[in-house]
Scaffold this active site. Structure first.
Site: not given
Length: 262
Positions: A102, A163, A189-190, A211-212
């Site tokens: 990635k 994040g 993301a987001g 992830n977050t």
């Protein structure tokens, strides 16, 4: 119903949820959450996670053996094409020639928005070097097409800033990217909660990477399970085809013929 799989670089996966391995309290929690998510592909920040660079230290390879999961080394924390290319070449050495990666090249440390000129430059080098590149990018349909033309195996536009947990801020751009793409498109993301993941899948995304949203939930393992269900539900809703939206209709949801007492 025929099996609905996600195919990336010629390999089929039954899960459309990809998860990161950072920000958990320890490797034990990392494993528990990822198993609960059902994810088969896990991302690893090469510059932040030990996968052999530090002999004698706890290694992610012990918690998540490559025999069980497909590793996706990423270039988190890289701010130039040169830095990103060097990082992924190191990952290939550490993972015995592994070539699915990635790519992300960040523009600044405040927003973590992608630096697209550097991303395009790095993608060209990596593809020529034999890597199978999944690429984090802006939600720009023109630049997404350029990355696909370079030879990237998956396009990964942001939903909102890394994040942030803000969810999908521009569904229209995502739809433009999805409609033109000949390779998988995954939101990266987001995502903040399960409904964000479901919306991404309902739009027609091939998968979601996060992830977050899992790692920093109050109960990461429970959230991982919720995200698994959300991705599956969103995908099924997309495949089913939603009813047309109508501002107003007098058409009742039940049949009007043969009413009792009529």
């Amino acid at each position: 119903m025929t099996q609905d799989t996600l195919t990336i670089a010629g390999k089929a996966y039954s899960s459309r949820l990809l998860v990161g391995t950072g920000k958990y309290k320890d490797f034990a929690q990392t494993r528990e959450a990822i198993v609960a998510s059902g994810a088969q592909i896990v991302t690893v920040a090469i510059r932040r996670t030990n996968i052999g660079q530090e002999p004698g230290q706890p290694s992610l390879l012990d918690a998540l053996p490559p025999s069980e999961f497909t590793y996706l080394p990423n270039t988190a924390g890289c701010y130039s094409a040169e830095e990103a290319v060097r990082t992924l070449r190191l990952a290939r050495e550490l993972l015995d020639g592994h070539d699915l990666v990635k790519l992300e090249v960040l523009g600044d440390s405040h927003t973590l928005f992608p630096n697209m000129p550097e991303t395009l430059k790095a993608a060209e080098v990596l593809v020529k070097d034999g890597f199978k590149v999944m690429v984090y990018c802006a939600d720009d349909p023109i630049q997404a097409r350029m990355l696909e033309d370079i030879g990237c195996v998956a396009i990964m536009p942001l939903a909102s800033l890394i994040g942030s947990g803000m969810g999908i801020l521009n569904p229209w751009n995502l739809k433009l990217i999805i409609d033109q793409a000949r390779v998988p498109v995954l939101v990266d993301a987001g995502v903040g909660t399960a409904s964000d993941a479901a919306i991404a899948m309902e739009l027609g995304c091939d998968g979601v990477l996060m992830n977050t949203a899992i790692a920093l939930a109050q109960d990461p393992v429970l959230m991982a399970g919720a995200m698994r269900k959300a991705v599956e539900a969103g995908r099924e809703a997309f495949r089913a085809g939603r009813m047309a939206k109508k501002f107003y209709t007098a058409s009742p949801s039940s049949p009007t013929g043969g009413l009792i007492g009529s």
